[in-house]
Design a protein around this motif. Structure first.
Motif, PDB file in Angstrom:
ATOM      1  N   SER A  45       0.844  -1.205   0.000  1.00 39.91           N
ATOM      2  CA  SER A  45       0.000   0.000   0.000  1.00 39.91           C
ATOM      3  C   SER A  45       0.869   1.241   0.000  1.00 39.91           C
ATOM      4  O   SER A  45       0.584   2.219  -0.700  1.00 39.91           O
ATOM      5  N   GLN A  93      -8.024   0.592   0.249  1.00 41.56           N
ATOM      6  CA  GLN A  93      -8.144  -0.747   0.811  1.00 41.56           C
ATOM      7  C   GLN A  93      -9.478  -0.904   1.534  1.00 41.56           C
ATOM      8  O   GLN A  93     -10.158  -1.903   1.405  1.00 41.56           O
ATOM      9  N   ASP A 174      -6.169  -0.789  -4.288  1.00 42.88           N
ATOM     10  CA  ASP A 174      -5.583  -1.453  -3.125  1.00 42.88           C
ATOM     11  C   ASP A 174      -6.574  -2.500  -2.619  1.00 42.88           C
ATOM     12  O   ASP A 174      -7.564  -2.156  -1.982  1.00 42.88           O
ATOM     13  N   GLU A 175      -6.308  -3.738  -2.926  1.00 46.86           N
ATOM     14  CA  GLU A 175      -7.188  -4.848  -2.538  1.00 46.86           C
ATOM     15  C   GLU A 175      -8.657  -4.530  -2.794  1.00 46.86           C
ATOM     16  O   GLU A 175      -9.477  -4.544  -1.879  1.00 46.86           O
TER      17      GLU A 175
HETATM   18 MG   LIG Z   1      -2.261  -2.456   2.350  1.00 47.57          MG
END
Ligand SMILES: [Mg+2]
Ligand SMILES: Nc1ncnc2c1ncn2[C@@H]1O[C@H](COP(=O)(O)OP(=O)(O)OP(=O)(O)O)[C@@H](O)[C@H]1O
Lengths: 253, 439
Positions: A45, A93, A174-175
């Motif tokens: 990240s 995220q 991010d994810e």
């Molecule tokens: Mg992360």
């Protein structure tokens, strides 16, 4: 092979005295999906946030090295991070919709960047973005409802819609699928594949299968180092570094 | 063997007992608080409610030309030479005549009967006559203020025993008052004048009102709101969202927290030194009072605004920055609307504090006896520059006077102040709800 969209050279990131990214060099190609994988806390990240200078907002964070997009140094003092972020979109995220209506969430970016000349154009952008993010069918009847009232997975798709509504050239994710069910995940993966036609996508993921499915190139991070970066097929079938191998086969993480 | 779920074991019992005890403590604390509140409200209401009623004497008053306008020209300049001293005997005679007409007998001299009428009544009649000179020569029905003692008698403050020791009234006067009341001449009714009239001198508590104090307080609140809210919110936004974190901002932060704890009288001294002695603004003016209260309220507003801004999740800022909003846009489009309910609550709490503040106002001379309504603006005094007083100061002022009628009015002023505070809190709650519903 296509041109490089992003080139990063000798990137170091520090949180105070703690070095989170150590000497990373990476070239991210245009119109490609690049996956970042690695164990939790390895700095994926952090590195992603360097690419649109979101780390500027963290007081103790310091970025060194050279990151260029289309050959332009994005840490040049002449660069306005606001302009950069319009060009490099980001999906975070944790889903973070604005506490406003679904419509306003998606319309916000185009509004502040003046991408729509009138309400009809704005409506069109909103619909297109929501469709791409596979949220249109669920949201079309409740566009005025608050975005925070959606389920976690729907919120994440709303954030994706919001990010693509400004038509960025690079999309950092991010994810994006960590809160999604398999159906929505498949839709988002389809979207990522589609986005590749027009922009370059960087995706952080904890799912090896996902990385293998959607990406053309994969970077493996470990403890702040970029251990290995290569064609996705190569990383998953024939990794050079033993750490990569043990990670993808589930022995470290 | 496993233990049955149907019997509670010793550990669970102990835990449950602890929980019960804790609940009991909490309940006890709340009960004590409620009882004190009821006691407080009860004592305030029982002491103060009387002042919302006022006793009036309804009299047909002959306005003889011979005494009020000897020239017969109805020239205001000539007529205004007759002072209230000229009017008082007319009113006295009217009451004596009324008593006689009703066939009531009393041992009181005419002078003592006249004392049942408030000293303020003569001024009221005189003002009416000067406003409308045609009344001279006719008989007009007036509702005249009864004297404070008679008023007190009907409210239970004055009794035959206390009247016997009192120079201003006598037990016989009270008897006569009761008879007049039975005859319908004396009446006790709701006292609108309490909210309208200015303060009155020591001898006429029955005429004292909160008008100037309410207006002064409103002027000051206007000054505080117009200065403290924008300055406070702007500085909080700067400190919270834009200022770099360094030694200077830390220093400022510590100082603001300290300022919030500074006793209010210190702000009064500051105001005296700066606004009155140095800037030479008018003493006792709502402008100076408002400025002092602004200084006092600023830390409260800044602290609560910063807390409200802090409580907005950082992910919202990230989201805004992530789609390419500038810092300013992220603050004004997303953070500020979310923080608005907190900011409003803080502001209204600050205003409520300012409304009830007394000490600093005493220092800047707002305790003066003010009979004239302050104008919002005159060219000599500037905006809010005319002498006024304020609600809490009026309370203080009235409690300093000897006549118990003023004491009753002080409590009534406290009730008025509490009602204002209640209204402000209700507004705060309403605004909170309204803004929160949007999310
Ligand atoms: Mg992360
Ligand atoms: N705001 C911050 N302040 C201080 N340290 C931070 C901050 N954000 C991240 N770090 C540190 O930087 C390192 C890398 O964090 P990062 O969030 O980049 O990991 P990640 O690879 O994204 O992990 P995950 O897969 O769990 O999301 C961690 O050791 C973390 O403790």
């Amino acid at each position: 092979m296509q041109d490089n969209k992003i080139t990063a050279r000798n990137v170091q990131v520090y949180y105070g005295d703690n070095q989170a990214i150590k000497d990373v060099n990476v070239d991210i190609a245009d119109k490609t999906v690049t996956a970042f994988i690695g164990p939790s806390g390895c700095g994926k990240s952090t590195f992603l946030r360097c690419l649109n200078r979101m780390n500027d907002t963290i007081d103790i964070c310091r970025v060194e090295g050279d990151i260029r997009i289309d050959g332009e140094d994005i840490y040049d003092p002449k660069v306005d991070p606001v302009q950069l972020r319009a060009k490099v979109g980001m999906v975070f995220q944790k889903p973070n919709p604005f506490p406003k209506s679904i419509y306003d969430n998606v319309a916000y970016g185009p509004k502040i960047h003046g991408l729509a000349r009138n309400k009809a154009e704005l409506d069109e952008i909103v619909e297109k973005s929501l469709r791409k993010a596979a949220l249109w069918n669920e949201a079309k009847d409740r566009l005025a409802a608050p975005g925070t009232g959606l389920s976690g997975g729907q919120q994440q798709r709303l954030c994706i819609a919001r990010a693509i509504a400004t038509s960025p050239e690079v999309l950092l994710m991010d994810e994006p699928c960590s809160a999604l069910d398999p159906i929505a995940t498949a839709q988002v993966e389809e979207l990522i594949d589609e986005l590749r036609q027009s922009f370059s996508v960087v995706i952080v993921t904890h799912s090896m299968q996902q990385a293998a499915r959607v990406s053309q190139k994969t970077a493996f991070f470990h403890l702040g180092n970029l251990v290995e970066y290569d064609e996705t097929d190569k990383i998953f079938t024939n990794p050079e570094d033993p750490r990569t191998e043990s990670y993808i086969s589930g022995r470290i993480g | 063997m496993t233990t049955s779920l149907l019997t509670t074991d010793a550990r669970t019992k102990k835990r449950n007992a602890a929980e019960k005890r804790f609940k009991a403590y909490g309940l006890g604390a709340i009960c004590i608080a409620m009882v004190s509140l009821v006691f407080l409200l009860g004592s305030v209401l029982s002491s103060g409610l009387g002042a919302f009623q006022q006793t009036y004497i309804a009299l047909d008053v002959q306005l003889p030309e011979a005494r009020l306008d000897k020239s017969g020209t109805r020239d205001l300049e000539v007529m205004s030479k007759v002072t209230t001293i000229g009017y008082a005997p007319i009113l006295r005679d009217a009451l004596v005549a009324q008593v006689a007409a009703l066939g009531l007998t009393t041992d009181l001299s005419d002078k003592d009967v006249g004392k049942m009428i408030s000293k303020e009544a003569a001024a009221t009649v005189r003002n009416r006559v000067l406003a409308n000179p045609e009344l001279v020569g006719t008989t007009v029905r007036f509702d005249l203020l009864a004297s404070g003692r008679i008023d007190g008698y009907f409210k239970g403050r004055v009794t035959a025993e206390s009247a016997a020791l009192d120079q201003n009234t006598s037990p016989e006067a009270l008897v006569l008052a009761q008879e007049l009341k039975d005859a319908g001449v004396i009446e006790t009714k709701f006292n609108w004048n309490f909210f309208v009239l200015p303060d009155a001198s020591d001898q006429r508590p029955e005429a004292a009102g909160l008008g100037v104090a309410i207006l002064g307080s409103l002027y000051m609140m206007a000054v505080v709101l117009c200065l403290a809210l924008p300055i406070g919110v702007a500085s909080s936004i700067y400190l919270e969202e834009f200022a770099p974190r360094n030694r200077w901002t830390d220093l400022i932060e510590v100082n603001i927290s300290n300022l919030a704890a500074v006793p209010s009288i210190v702000f009064g001294i500051l105001g005296l030194a700066i606004f009155i002695n140095f800037m030479e603004l008018n003493q006792s003016s709502p402008l100076v009072g408002g400025l002092v209260l602004t200084l006092m309220t600023l830390p409260t507003i800044i602290i609560s605004t910063r807390a409200a801004l802090k409580s907005v999740p950082p992910s919202i800022r990230d989201a805004a920055l992530g789609v390419g909003a500038s810092k300013m846009q992220s603050v004004f489009h997303h953070v500020l609307p979310l923080a608005a309910p907190g900011i409003l609550t803080g502001t209204i709490i600050g205003l409520a504090q300012a409304l009830g503040e007394t000490a600093p106002l005493l220092l800047i001379g707002m305790v003066a006896f003010v009979r004239e309504y302050p104008a919002a603006y005159t060219s000599e005094s500037g905006l809010f520059g005319e002498a006024a007083t304020a609600l809490p100061v009026q309370v203080y002022n009235w409690t300093q006077r000897s006549d118990p009628a003023f004491f009753e009015r002080a409590f009534a002023a406290v009730i008025t102040l509490l009602v204002f505070l209640l209204i402000m809190n209700a507004v705060a709650i309403y605004l909170r709800r309204k803004f929160e519903r949007r999310w």
